[in-house]
Every structure is written in C-alpha cells, then in structure tokens.
Scaffold this active site. Structure first.
Site, PDB file in Angstrom:
ATOM      1  N   GLY A  14      42.666  49.690  25.189  1.00 39.47           N
ATOM      2  CA  GLY A  14      42.832  48.530  24.652  1.00 39.47           C
ATOM      3  C   GLY A  14      42.080  47.223  25.333  1.00 39.47           C
ATOM      4  N   SER A  15      40.672  47.601  25.487  1.00 42.71           N
ATOM      5  CA  SER A  15      40.025  46.448  26.331  1.00 42.71           C
ATOM      6  C   SER A  15      39.202  45.757  25.383  1.00 42.71           C
ATOM      7  CB  SER A  15      39.299  47.031  27.478  1.00 42.71           C
ATOM      8  OG  SER A  15      38.544  48.304  27.324  1.00 42.71           O
ATOM      9  N   SER A  17      39.965  43.120  23.817  1.00 39.54           N
ATOM     10  CA  SER A  17      40.540  41.614  23.955  1.00 39.54           C
ATOM     11  C   SER A  17      41.606  41.508  25.089  1.00 39.54           C
ATOM     12  CB  SER A  17      41.151  41.129  22.450  1.00 39.54           C
ATOM     13  OG  SER A  17      42.316  42.209  22.278  1.00 39.54           O
ATOM     14  N   GLY A  20      43.273  43.610  28.518  1.00 39.88           N
ATOM     15  CA  GLY A  20      42.439  44.869  28.669  1.00 39.88           C
ATOM     16  C   GLY A  20      41.070  44.324  29.040  1.00 39.88           C
ATOM     17  N   TYR A 152      59.573  47.052  20.759  1.00 43.11           N
ATOM     18  CA  TYR A 152      58.627  46.622  21.607  1.00 43.11           C
ATOM     19  C   TYR A 152      59.152  46.601  23.025  1.00 43.11           C
ATOM     20  CZ  TYR A 152      54.991  44.100  24.297  1.00 43.11           C
ATOM     21  OH  TYR A 152      54.077  43.505  25.283  1.00 43.11           O
TER      22      TYR A 152
HETATM   23  N1  LIG Z   1      49.939  39.124  26.567  1.00 40.57           N
HETATM   24  C1  LIG Z   1      51.364  39.250  27.038  1.00 40.57           C
HETATM   25  O1  LIG Z   1      51.894  38.345  27.314  1.00 40.57           O
HETATM   26  C2  LIG Z   1      51.656  40.511  27.659  1.00 40.57           C
HETATM   27  C3  LIG Z   1      52.987  40.829  28.708  1.00 40.57           C
HETATM   28  C4  LIG Z   1      53.300  41.879  28.647  1.00 40.57           C
HETATM   29  C5  LIG Z   1      52.682  43.179  28.436  1.00 40.57           C
HETATM   30  N2  LIG Z   1      51.732  42.856  27.529  1.00 40.57           N
HETATM   31  C6  LIG Z   1      50.896  44.052  27.251  1.00 40.57           C
HETATM   32  O2  LIG Z   1      49.578  44.404  27.429  1.00 40.57           O
HETATM   33  C7  LIG Z   1      48.753  45.004  26.792  1.00 40.57           C
HETATM   34  C8  LIG Z   1      47.826  44.118  25.927  1.00 40.57           C
HETATM   35  O3  LIG Z   1      48.340  43.064  25.201  1.00 40.57           O
HETATM   36  P1  LIG Z   1      47.475  41.873  25.051  1.00 40.57           P
HETATM   37  O4  LIG Z   1      48.370  40.617  24.938  1.00 40.57           O
HETATM   38  O5  LIG Z   1      46.168  41.853  25.741  1.00 40.57           O
HETATM   39  O6  LIG Z   1      47.064  42.214  23.367  1.00 40.57           O
HETATM   40  P2  LIG Z   1      45.779  42.001  22.488  1.00 40.57           P
HETATM   41  O7  LIG Z   1      44.756  41.038  22.961  1.00 40.57           O
HETATM   42  O8  LIG Z   1      46.225  42.219  21.125  1.00 40.57           O
HETATM   43  O9  LIG Z   1      44.925  43.618  22.955  1.00 40.57           O
HETATM   44  C9  LIG Z   1      45.569  44.931  22.238  1.00 40.57           C
HETATM   45  C10 LIG Z   1      44.563  45.815  22.531  1.00 40.57           C
HETATM   46  O10 LIG Z   1      45.102  47.110  22.256  1.00 40.57           O
HETATM   47  C11 LIG Z   1      44.135  47.646  21.221  1.00 40.57           C
HETATM   48  N3  LIG Z   1      44.829  48.606  20.171  1.00 40.57           N
HETATM   49  C12 LIG Z   1      45.882  47.963  19.501  1.00 40.57           C
HETATM   50  N4  LIG Z   1      46.352  49.096  18.739  1.00 40.57           N
HETATM   51  C13 LIG Z   1      45.682  49.907  19.163  1.00 40.57           C
HETATM   52  C14 LIG Z   1      45.807  51.346  18.493  1.00 40.57           C
HETATM   53  N5  LIG Z   1      46.560  51.788  17.478  1.00 40.57           N
HETATM   54  N6  LIG Z   1      44.786  52.516  19.228  1.00 40.57           N
HETATM   55  C15 LIG Z   1      44.047  51.921  20.190  1.00 40.57           C
HETATM   56  N7  LIG Z   1      44.176  50.791  20.667  1.00 40.57           N
HETATM   57  C16 LIG Z   1      44.962  50.094  20.137  1.00 40.57           C
HETATM   58  C17 LIG Z   1      43.537  46.595  20.835  1.00 40.57           C
HETATM   59  O11 LIG Z   1      42.081  46.972  20.284  1.00 40.57           O
HETATM   60  P3  LIG Z   1      41.491  47.226  18.844  1.00 40.57           P
HETATM   61  O12 LIG Z   1      42.288  45.920  17.957  1.00 40.57           O
HETATM   62  O13 LIG Z   1      40.068  46.790  19.130  1.00 40.57           O
HETATM   63  O14 LIG Z   1      41.582  48.534  18.461  1.00 40.57           O
HETATM   64  C18 LIG Z   1      43.171  45.750  22.061  1.00 40.57           C
HETATM   65  O15 LIG Z   1      42.182  45.952  22.581  1.00 40.57           O
HETATM   66  C19 LIG Z   1      49.793  45.569  25.444  1.00 40.57           C
HETATM   67  O16 LIG Z   1      50.329  46.780  25.869  1.00 40.57           O
HETATM   68  C20 LIG Z   1      51.076  44.543  25.655  1.00 40.57           C
HETATM   69  O17 LIG Z   1      52.263  45.446  25.420  1.00 40.57           O
HETATM   70  C21 LIG Z   1      51.031  41.855  27.032  1.00 40.57           C
END
Ligand SMILES: NC(=O)c1ccc[n+]([C@@H]2O[C@H](COP(=O)([O-])OP(=O)(O)OC[C@H]3O[C@@H](n4cnc5c(N)ncnc54)[C@H](OP(=O)(O)O)[C@@H]3O)[C@@H](O)[C@H]2O)c1
Length: 263
Positions: A14-15, A17, A20, A152
């Site tokens: 998930g890198s 965006s 990642g 979630y």
């Molecule tokens: N942002 C926060 O505040 C926060 C806080 C705590 C934890 N997190 C965790 O951090 C991680 C990243 O979150 P983010 O906020 O950076 O979200 P994001 O910008 O939406 O990034 C999500 C990433 O996951 C990939 N992804 C989504 N569904 C997928 C699938 N079925 N198979 C493979 N790849 C998939 C997306 O890639 P594509 O769309 O290109 O496939 C994207 O690269 C998540 O696991 C989230 O639970 C985030």
C-alpha cells in the site's frame, strides 16, 4: 542517528499513497531498495519514479492483497525481502449499525488477512537467512475505539495482536516483528474527510481554521495537531534499522499523546 538501510530490500504494501508512500520514500532515502506496492500500476510507477529521480532504488509489485493468487504475484515480484511493512488497508466512516456482517468480513480480509498472506509468503525465507523485520501499521483506534467504523478498529486490534504473537513465534531467529501505531495522520484521504466535517460544523473554511477545533473535538492530544506521514515513516525506518535490534513485539505509538493510558 544513521539508520543506514543500504543493502536491504523492503516491500511496503500500500505504498501508492498516504503513509505507505512516505514510508517507501524515506526507506529509499536511507539506502534500501524499495518495492512499491498497490493495485494501480500508474500510481505505483509514479511513486517508484519519484524515488529513482531522488537518487533511490525502487521497483513495483502490483496486486489486490485480498486474493491469494495476487498475493503470490506480489511476493514473486517483490523477491527476497529483508523488511516487510504491512501497511495496505482501507477505512470508511460508517457507524456501528450501518456496518453489515458482510462488510466486517471484507474489512477483516483487507485489513488483517492481507498482511497474514504476506507474512506466510515472505517471512519463512527471512528466518532461513537469519535476519528480517516485519513492521505492521496498527493504530490508536485498536486501543481506544470510537463509536464509528467498528470493523476497521477491530481489524487494527487484530493487527496489534498478531504482530506480537508473530514476534514470539520468531524468537531466536534474527527476525523481529513490531507495530507502529499512528494517531490521526494527515494523508489526503483523511484531510478531505475532515475538511468536509469542519465545514459542516462551521469550524472554518481553510485547514488552518479547521484544525485546532477539529483536534480539540475529535482527536484531543498533547501536541495539539494531526500527525504527518513522515512522522510515521521515521518510526518505521527506525524499526527497520539495526538500532531496533533489541525490539520485538513492541507497539510504538506515534500519536502526539492521543492514547491516554500507560499500557
Ligand atoms: N491515515 C491515518 O490516520 C492512519 C491511522 C492509523 C492507521 N492507518 C493505517 O495506515 C495504512 C495506510 O493508510 P493511509 O491513511 O495511508 O491510506 P491510503 O492513502 O488510502 O493508502 C492505502 C494504501 O493501501 C492500498 N490498498 C488499498 N486496498 C488494497 C487492496 N485490496 N490490496 C492491495 N493494496 C490495497 C492502496 O493502494 P491502491 O489504491 O493503489 O491499490 C494504498 O496504497 C492503512 O492500513 C491504515 O489502516 C492510517
């Protein structure tokens, strides 16, 4: 402190965006060869190209991690990685009773089993080589849940738990397993959602106007702001380095003090 990851190969799921992308870019700046992963080829190539333009080394692995076959393809494309960052996932903002059992099952598959798939495919070889790092992105909502997005939050709790049992299972192998638990981090998807809420509630129209009230009302913390992706990337990069050799089964919170408890 020099985290020096040169000679290491890291897959960051998930890198394309958000967190990642920041993790992949920082690990590449520290010398790792980074495998950028997502489902979307164009977005993955864009991140890998940005890393190479910056002088780093990156390739791409594509696949939806809710599928065993796609996970196989991602593992093949990634090759023998030394560092696995299980970061891919997705969240929504639905309430408890809007979230159906079918959505729970999908969410647990995407947010938990996806990472388990990659552990099964990549960690046995790390164990054989006698060195490796598994870093799981968890979250404060695993420990201090809110009324929304119950599936979630339960998935985040499962990530914390499985990362610790994995650490115990890897005892004495040279491979460690740890969690980085972010608070609310200002990635584009989060900012878009929170700007909408801020406008609806009359907290302001610019981010600078909205953020102070939003933090007070929704994610009160000691620092008084949301986090930035590079602050998570720094914790992950540290855990990937030799400096973290004595850490396994740890949960490293990076949340400005959002979680109020000691443990
Ligand atoms: N942002 C926060 O505040 C926060 C806080 C705590 C934890 N997190 C965790 O951090 C991680 C990243 O979150 P983010 O906020 O950076 O979200 P994001 O910008 O939406 O990034 C999500 C990433 O996951 C990939 N992804 C989504 N569904 C997928 C699938 N079925 N198979 C493979 N790849 C998939 C997306 O890639 P594509 O769309 O290109 O496939 C994207 O690269 C998540 O696991 C989230 O639970 C985030």
């Amino acid at each position: 402190m020099n985290t020096n990851l040169s000679g290491k190969r890291a897959l960051v799921t998930g890198s394309t965006s958000g967190l990642g992308e920041a993790i992949a870019k920082m690990m590449a700046r520290e010398g790792a060869h980074v495998v950028v992963h997502g489902r979307d080829a164009w977005r993955a190539e864009a991140v890998a190209t940005a890393i190479r333009v910056d002088g780093g080394s990156a390739t791409v692995a594509l696949g939806d991690l809710t599928s065993d076959e796609a996970a196989d393809a991602v593992a093949r494309a990634a090759g023998p990685v030394d560092v696995l960052v299980n970061n891919a996932g997705a969240y929504h903002h639905a309430s408890w009773f809007e979230t159906t059992p079918a959505q729970w099952a999908q969410s647990l598959d995407l947010n938990v089993i996806s990472g388990v798939r990659m552990v099964h495919r990549l960690v046995p070889a790390m164990r054989e080589r006698g060195w490796g790092r598994v870093i799981t992105i968890g979250g404060g909502l695993a420990i201090q849940p809110m009324p929304m997005q119950p599936d979630y939050q339960a998935a985040l709790a499962a990530r914390h738990n499985l990362a610790v049992s994995l650490a115990r299972a890897l005892a004495g192998t040279g491979v460690t397993s740890n969690v980085v638990a972010p608070g609310a981090i200002l990635v584009p998807a989060v900012e878009q959602f929170l700007r909408e809420i801020g406008k609806q509630r009359g907290w302001g129209s610019t981010w600078e106007e909205i953020e102070p009230t939003l933090v007070r009302e929704m994610v009160p913390n000691d620092v008084g702001r949301l986090g930035h992706p590079d602050e998570i990337a720094a914790a992950v990069t540290f855990l990937a380095s030799e400096h973290a050799a004595y850490m396994s089964g740890a949960v490293l919170r990076v949340d400005g003090g959002t979680i109020r408890s000691v443990a």
